[in-house]
Scaffold this active site. Structure first.
Site, PDB file in Angstrom:
ATOM      1  CG  ASN A 225      40.271  31.924  33.301  1.00  0.00           C
ATOM      2  OD1 ASN A 225      40.637  30.724  33.662  1.00  0.00           O
ATOM      3  ND2 ASN A 225      40.953  33.032  33.527  1.00  0.00           N
TER       4      ASN A 225
ATOM      5  CD  GLU B 255      44.238  36.568  27.602  1.00  0.00           C
ATOM      6  OE1 GLU B 255      44.765  37.106  28.288  1.00  0.00           O
ATOM      7  OE2 GLU B 255      43.669  35.459  27.565  1.00  0.00           O
TER       8      GLU B 255
ATOM      9  CG  ASP C 185      38.254  35.845  32.486  1.00  0.00           C
ATOM     10  OD1 ASP C 185      37.830  36.839  31.612  1.00  0.00           O
ATOM     11  OD2 ASP C 185      39.380  35.400  32.710  1.00  0.00           O
TER      12      ASP C 185
ATOM     13  N   GLY D  59      43.997  31.070  42.329  1.00  0.00           N
ATOM     14  CA  GLY D  59      43.986  30.294  40.865  1.00  0.00           C
ATOM     15  C   GLY D  59      42.960  30.994  40.308  1.00  0.00           C
TER      16      GLY D  59
ATOM     17  CB  THR E 178      32.613  43.718  36.254  1.00  0.00           C
ATOM     18  OG1 THR E 178      33.884  43.834  35.599  1.00  0.00           O
ATOM     19  CG2 THR E 178      31.852  42.705  35.872  1.00  0.00           C
TER      20      THR E 178
ATOM     21  N   GLY F 258      40.039  32.985  27.810  1.00  0.00           N
ATOM     22  CA  GLY F 258      38.994  32.074  27.283  1.00  0.00           C
ATOM     23  C   GLY F 258      38.610  30.795  28.011  1.00  0.00           C
TER      24      GLY F 258
ATOM     25  CG  ASP G 149      47.281  31.141  34.517  1.00  0.00           C
ATOM     26  OD1 ASP G 149      47.622  31.507  33.425  1.00  0.00           O
ATOM     27  OD2 ASP G 149      46.280  31.649  35.243  1.00  0.00           O
TER      28      ASP G 149
ATOM     29  N   GLY H  73      34.744  45.644  40.117  1.00  0.00           N
ATOM     30  CA  GLY H  73      35.362  44.991  41.448  1.00  0.00           C
ATOM     31  C   GLY H  73      34.669  44.888  42.585  1.00  0.00           C
TER      32      GLY H  73
HETATM   33  N1  LIG Z   1      36.778  42.294  46.302  1.00  0.00           N
HETATM   34  C1  LIG Z   1      35.596  41.513  45.695  1.00  0.00           C
HETATM   35  N2  LIG Z   1      34.776  41.150  46.731  1.00  0.00           N
HETATM   36  C2  LIG Z   1      33.623  40.741  46.020  1.00  0.00           C
HETATM   37  N3  LIG Z   1      33.471  40.470  44.798  1.00  0.00           N
HETATM   38  C3  LIG Z   1      34.465  41.014  43.805  1.00  0.00           C
HETATM   39  C4  LIG Z   1      35.775  41.476  44.294  1.00  0.00           C
HETATM   40  N4  LIG Z   1      36.344  41.664  43.116  1.00  0.00           N
HETATM   41  C5  LIG Z   1      35.776  41.505  42.088  1.00  0.00           C
HETATM   42  N5  LIG Z   1      34.504  40.757  42.696  1.00  0.00           N
HETATM   43  C6  LIG Z   1      33.369  40.316  41.709  1.00  0.00           C
HETATM   44  O1  LIG Z   1      33.927  39.843  40.492  1.00  0.00           O
HETATM   45  C7  LIG Z   1      33.676  40.923  39.570  1.00  0.00           C
HETATM   46  C8  LIG Z   1      34.485  41.192  38.247  1.00  0.00           C
HETATM   47  O2  LIG Z   1      35.530  41.905  38.800  1.00  0.00           O
HETATM   48  P1  LIG Z   1      36.563  42.852  38.133  1.00  0.00           P
HETATM   49  O3  LIG Z   1      37.622  43.218  38.963  1.00  0.00           O
HETATM   50  O4  LIG Z   1      35.540  43.952  37.873  1.00  0.00           O
HETATM   51  O5  LIG Z   1      36.960  42.456  36.993  1.00  0.00           O
HETATM   52  P2  LIG Z   1      38.164  41.900  36.170  1.00  0.00           P
HETATM   53  O6  LIG Z   1      38.659  40.652  36.720  1.00  0.00           O
HETATM   54  O7  LIG Z   1      37.885  41.699  34.908  1.00  0.00           O
HETATM   55  O8  LIG Z   1      38.914  43.305  36.657  1.00  0.00           O
HETATM   56  C9  LIG Z   1      32.873  42.144  40.202  1.00  0.00           C
HETATM   57  O9  LIG Z   1      31.678  42.889  39.512  1.00  0.00           O
HETATM   58  C10 LIG Z   1      32.383  41.489  41.491  1.00  0.00           C
HETATM   59  O10 LIG Z   1      31.037  40.928  41.424  1.00  0.00           O
END
Ligand SMILES: Nc1ncnc2c1ncn2[C@@H]1O[C@H](COP(=O)(O)OP(=O)(O)O)[C@@H](O)[C@H]1O
Ligand SMILES: [Mg+2]
Length: 291
Positions: free
Chosen positions: A42, A137, A237, A272, A203, A40, A12, A205
């Site tokens: 990660n 990927e 990841d 990162g 997941t 991968g 990156d 977020g």
């Molecule tokens: N703002 C946040 N605060 C706390 N945990 C987070 C946050 N964003 C992501 N996570 C954690 O990371 C996991 C994966 O994030 P997500 O955005 O769903 O995946 P991706 O990175 O694949 O888009 C979430 O289920 C949560 O446990």
């Protein structure tokens, strides 16, 4: 009791800019950082951090030895990473403006030059109690999944970046399908009805995560831990790599979800991708005093 990960390795290159360049514009970056990335790599770092014996299956160009050293320093077995003389190591040029808006160019390079032949020898060692991780990927996803399932291993596929043709091709060989909320929405729209897998890891977020055991109908939910996010790159990841490694270590699903959520929460507090994934001891301490 080992993780095999057919996964992308990207370097990156992150440039911070006042604004994203317009066509024809030349801009000097305010700062530059180089780090380990690729879904991968990660996931391999996350799985190794979580304490699983982790073998990365992937490919790079002949330069960039620091990437191998970085993976080794996090505990990943790099013996099966191929060096392809006529390919560039995969890389991502990431432009970020002051509002954290981004524009990204990825060159897959060696990641998409992997053939089924190249995987046959290393994957001949996969055993019934092992797990194969795959994301979208690299090339040769379907062949790797087929070999792993034939050996009786669990196959966890992250449908990211999302591509319906890629999912459809690999799905018959998948045990657990892992997706973020957007990917899950796209998948359910394209494939309504029952999916031929044992479980779904979704997941969401900052809204947490869930594991749906499709055999029993049980849904395990895990809230996200409250943190101040600075960079969510690699959160999914981190989650997937930790979750896979903890299942490999015979933790139950609720325990695996909780530690994976703790690891991902710590990751988003740091800039990162692969380099920002926390180790297991730190994760255990982090979740210990939180509900
Ligand atoms: N703002 C946040 N605060 C706390 N945990 C987070 C946050 N964003 C992501 N996570 C954690 O990371 C996991 C994966 O994030 P997500 O955005 O769903 O995946 P991706 O990175 O694949 O888009 C979430 O289920 C949560 O446990
Ligand atoms: Mg996300």
């Amino acid at each position: 009791m080992a993780i095999w990960n057919l996964g992308s390795i990207n370097i990156d290159h992150v440039y911070r800019l006042d604004h994203l360049p317009r066509p024809g514009e030349t801009l000097a970056a305010r700062s530059y950082a180089k780090g380990l990335g690729g879904k991968g790599a990660n996931q391999s770092v996350a799985a190794a951090c979580a304490g699983a014996s982790t073998h990365h299956l992937g490919a790079m160009g002949i330069q960039d030895d620091w990437v191998i050293e970085r993976l080794k320093s996090r505990g990943v077995c790099t013996a099966h990473i191929l060096r392809l003389p006529d390919q560039a190591t995969g890389h991502a040029n990431i432009l970020l403006d002051g509002q954290a808006e981004n524009a990204i160019v990825i060159h897959p390079g060696a990641n998409r030059a992997i053939t089924a032949d190249m995987l046959e020898k290393p994957l001949s060692a996969i055993k019934a109690r092992d797990t194969l991780l795959i994301q979208n990927e690299t090339s040769a996803q379907v062949e790797a999944a087929r070999i792993a399932r034939r050996a009786g291993a669990r196959v966890i596929y992250s449908a990211a970046p999302f591509g319906i043709d890629a999912v459809a091709a690999v799905l018959p060989h998948v045990t657990i399908l892992a997706m973020n909320a957007g990917e899950a929405e796209a998948l359910f729209a394209a494939m309504p009805g029952d999916l031929p897998v044992e479980g779904l890891l979704i997941t969401r977020g900052g809204d947490g995560a869930e594991y749906r055991d499709l055999a029993t109908g049980t849904v395990h939910r895990q809230a996200a831990f409250a943190v101040n996010p600075v960079d969510t790159t690699g959160a999914g990841d981190t989650f997937a790599g930790y979750f896979a490694a903890l299942l490999d270590r015979r933790e139950d699903v609720p325990a695996a979800l909780r530690l994976a959520a703790g690891a991902a929460a710590l990751k988003v507090t740091r800039p990162g991708a692969g380099d920002a994934i926390p180790g297991l001891e730190e994760v255990i301490a982090f979740v210990a005093n939180r509900t």
